[in-house]
Design a protein around this motif. Structure first.
Motif, PDB file in Angstrom:
ATOM      1  N   ARG A 178       0.841  -1.203   0.000  1.00 16.81           N
ATOM      2  CA  ARG A 178       0.000   0.000   0.000  1.00 16.81           C
ATOM      3  C   ARG A 178       0.868   1.241   0.000  1.00 16.81           C
ATOM      4  O   ARG A 178       1.864   1.301   0.721  1.00 16.81           O
ATOM      5  CB  ARG A 178      -0.900  -0.004   1.237  1.00 16.81           C
ATOM      6  CG  ARG A 178      -1.975  -1.074   1.183  1.00 16.81           C
ATOM      7  CD  ARG A 178      -2.948  -0.819   2.292  1.00 16.81           C
ATOM      8  NE  ARG A 178      -4.050  -1.752   2.300  1.00 16.81           N
ATOM      9  CZ  ARG A 178      -5.032  -1.703   3.207  1.00 16.81           C
ATOM     10  NH1 ARG A 178      -5.000  -0.775   4.161  1.00 16.81           N
ATOM     11  NH2 ARG A 178      -6.014  -2.564   3.168  1.00 16.81           N
ATOM     12  N   GLU A 180      -0.226   4.011   1.064  1.00 17.75           N
ATOM     13  CA  GLU A 180      -0.722   4.615   2.322  1.00 17.75           C
ATOM     14  C   GLU A 180      -1.304   6.017   2.133  1.00 17.75           C
ATOM     15  O   GLU A 180      -2.341   6.325   2.695  1.00 17.75           O
ATOM     16  CB  GLU A 180       0.326   4.621   3.448  1.00 17.75           C
ATOM     17  CG  GLU A 180       1.024   3.284   3.720  1.00 17.75           C
ATOM     18  CD  GLU A 180       0.112   2.150   4.185  1.00 17.75           C
ATOM     19  OE1 GLU A 180      -1.098   2.366   4.339  1.00 17.75           O
ATOM     20  OE2 GLU A 180       0.621   1.032   4.363  1.00 17.75           O
ATOM     21  N   ILE A 251      -8.418   2.271  11.644  1.00 17.34           N
ATOM     22  CA  ILE A 251      -9.018   1.905  12.933  1.00 17.34           C
ATOM     23  C   ILE A 251      -7.931   2.094  13.997  1.00 17.34           C
ATOM     24  O   ILE A 251      -6.838   1.523  13.860  1.00 17.34           O
ATOM     25  CB  ILE A 251      -9.510   0.429  12.930  1.00 17.34           C
ATOM     26  CG1 ILE A 251     -10.520   0.197  11.787  1.00 17.34           C
ATOM     27  CG2 ILE A 251     -10.126   0.057  14.283  1.00 17.34           C
ATOM     28  CD1 ILE A 251     -10.943  -1.263  11.606  1.00 17.34           C
TER      29      ILE A 251
HETATM   30  N1  5AD Z   1      -6.086   0.698  10.747  1.00 15.79           N
HETATM   31  C1  5AD Z   1      -6.371   0.277   9.493  1.00 15.79           C
HETATM   32  N2  5AD Z   1      -5.453  -0.241   8.662  1.00 15.79           N
HETATM   33  C2  5AD Z   1      -4.197  -0.343   9.119  1.00 15.79           C
HETATM   34  N3  5AD Z   1      -3.083  -0.792   8.524  1.00 15.79           N
HETATM   35  C3  5AD Z   1      -2.072  -0.690   9.403  1.00 15.79           C
HETATM   36  N4  5AD Z   1      -2.502  -0.177  10.561  1.00 15.79           N
HETATM   37  C4  5AD Z   1      -3.823   0.067  10.410  1.00 15.79           C
HETATM   38  C5  5AD Z   1      -4.830   0.614  11.242  1.00 15.79           C
HETATM   39  N5  5AD Z   1      -4.571   1.034  12.484  1.00 15.79           N
HETATM   40  C6  5AD Z   1      -3.034  -1.175   7.110  1.00 15.79           C
HETATM   41  C7  5AD Z   1      -1.948  -0.403   6.375  1.00 15.79           C
HETATM   42  C8  5AD Z   1      -1.010  -1.507   5.927  1.00 15.79           C
HETATM   43  C9  5AD Z   1      -1.905  -2.710   5.878  1.00 15.79           C
HETATM   44  C10 5AD Z   1      -1.207  -4.018   5.958  1.00 15.79           C
HETATM   45  O1  5AD Z   1      -2.756  -2.536   6.983  1.00 15.79           O
HETATM   46  O2  5AD Z   1      -2.506   0.268   5.245  1.00 15.79           O
HETATM   47  O3  5AD Z   1      -0.411  -1.263   4.680  1.00 15.79           O
END
Ligand code: 5AD
Ligand code: FES
Length: 363
Positions: A178, A180, A251
């Motif tokens: 990702r 991000e 989240i």
């Molecule tokens: N909430 C939602 N998605 C998350 N990721 C990492 N932490 C969180 C979070 N707190 C996602 C990121 C990462 C993927 C494996 O999980 O986008 O690339």
């Protein structure tokens, strides 16, 4: 009608027709300006969401019918050298109980998955130097030789180009990384200083050049994210044309600096899923676990908004709770077979069918 009410109505109707014409333009041209993406997000209504969903589902049905592809997610390690501010397995989280699967455990998860009808295995983990190229390459080779009709997807973060190249030569087919956020400043708010936006984007381009099917993606509602930032993500997707795109709501995780930020919504996530389907119709688009966590029927809503992939967990139940990127993740107590059955029923109930297939992108 009073003058004021009339003016108000005209204003509302103008916005409405504006969004409607943007949706038509997107469906026809698969492209909008940055400003128009932003206004599509900012001015969204239940009506615009419905309209986008209808167009997106039509495109998805045209290309993939009512088939839903499954990917078996094997969470191989929660050790991570990175310290992303949002993530529960970040290096600084001393409450995280660390684990790594052995090659034998990973291979046996894939064997079990194969019996359950999975034809894609996603090896996902933190950036863990224990997983050298040799070790991973051996695992990829073994899975591919046992199950030659399967695809192996890697989701192991940023690695040197030579590593991506070697793993590709061992048989890895796809890579999920990702991006991000496609906004440099926003990227620097979500990540520690030593992480680089440019490096991440370079990795995505290298993966593509090496012949991987490549997935990017972002979180919806991450701290400090603006509609403009989301528009930038959409523009990036329009230009990069990823084979896969993983999006899910942010989240909060209780042991991270972002613990007190609000979660992203299922509603906006689904709205964006529809837009992404229209930007790049062949994209493989998962209804993610995060979407199923924020809303008990989130994955169904995702599929009904244009997604066509679900990614249940194949990790041993003994480690599932430990791979906690965010709080209250679903399916941490269920066996692989239970999730498979559960998703079968959920997809059937909304008129879709999980299929036993590698589920490659149909370009
Ligand atoms: N909430 C939602 N998605 C998350 N990721 C990492 N932490 C969180 C979070 N707190 C996602 C990121 C990462 C993927 C494996 O999980 O986008 O690339
Ligand atoms: Fe895991 Fe429903 S998908 S229990």
């Amino acid at each position: 009608m009073g003058v004021f009410a009339e003016a108000l109505c005209e204003g509302v109707c103008a916005v409405k027709s504006d969004v409607t014409s943007l949706i038509h333009e997107l469906a026809e041209r698969h492209s909008l300006t940055l400003d128009d993406y932003e206004s599509l997000i900012t001015n969204r209504t239940q009506d615009s969401a419905r309209m986008l969903r209808d167009f997106a589902v039509r495109e998805r049905v045209r290309i993939y019918g009512h088939d839903v592809y499954i990917r078996g997610l094997i969470e191989i390690s929660n050790y991570c050298r990175n310290d992303c501010l949002y993530c529960g397995i970040r290096r600084s989280n001393s409450h995280c109980q660390r684990y790594r699967l052995t090659p034998e455990q990973i291979i046996s998860c894939a064997d079990e998955g194969y019996e359950l009808g999975f034809r894609t295995f996603v090896l996902q983990g933190g950036e863990d130097s224990h997983f050298s190229d040799e070790l991973l390459g051996g695992v990829v080779r073994e899975i591919k030789s046992r199950h030659s009709d399967c695809a192996v997807t890697l989701s192991l973060g940023e690695r040197p180009r030579e590593s991506y190249e070697y793993l590709r030569s061992c048989g890895a087919d796809r890579y999920l990384l990702r991006h991000e956020t496609a906004d440099r400043t926003h990227y620097s708010m979500l990540h520690p200083q030593e992480m680089s936006y440019d490096h991440r984007m370079n990795c995505l381009h290298e993966l593509r050049n090496l012949g991987y099917q490549v997935g990017c993606g972002f979180m919806v509602g991450s701290p400090c994210q603006t509609a403009r930032n989301l528009a930038q993500d959409l523009k990036f997707i329009e230009e990069f044309k990823p084979d896969m795109c993983g999006i899910g709501p942010f989240i909060p995780h209780k042991d991270t600096p972002f613990r007190d930020f609000p979660a992203g919504s299922a509603e906006l996530t689904c709205y964006l899923l529809s837009i992404i389907r229209l930007i790049h119709p062949p994209v493989l688009l998962p209804a993610t676990t995060a979407l199923g966590t924020i809303d008990p029927t989130g994955r169904e809503k995702g599929i009904m908004s244009g997604a066509n992939v679900v990614m249940p967990n194949l990790s041993p139940v003994s480690v599932r709770k430990k791979y906690e990127l965010y709080d209250n993740k679903i399916c941490t107590g269920e066996e692989s077979a239970q999730c498979r059955e559960c998703l079968n029923n959920r997809m059937r109930a909304i008129g879709y069918e999980i299929v036993t297939s590698r589920g490659d992108v149909k370009l």
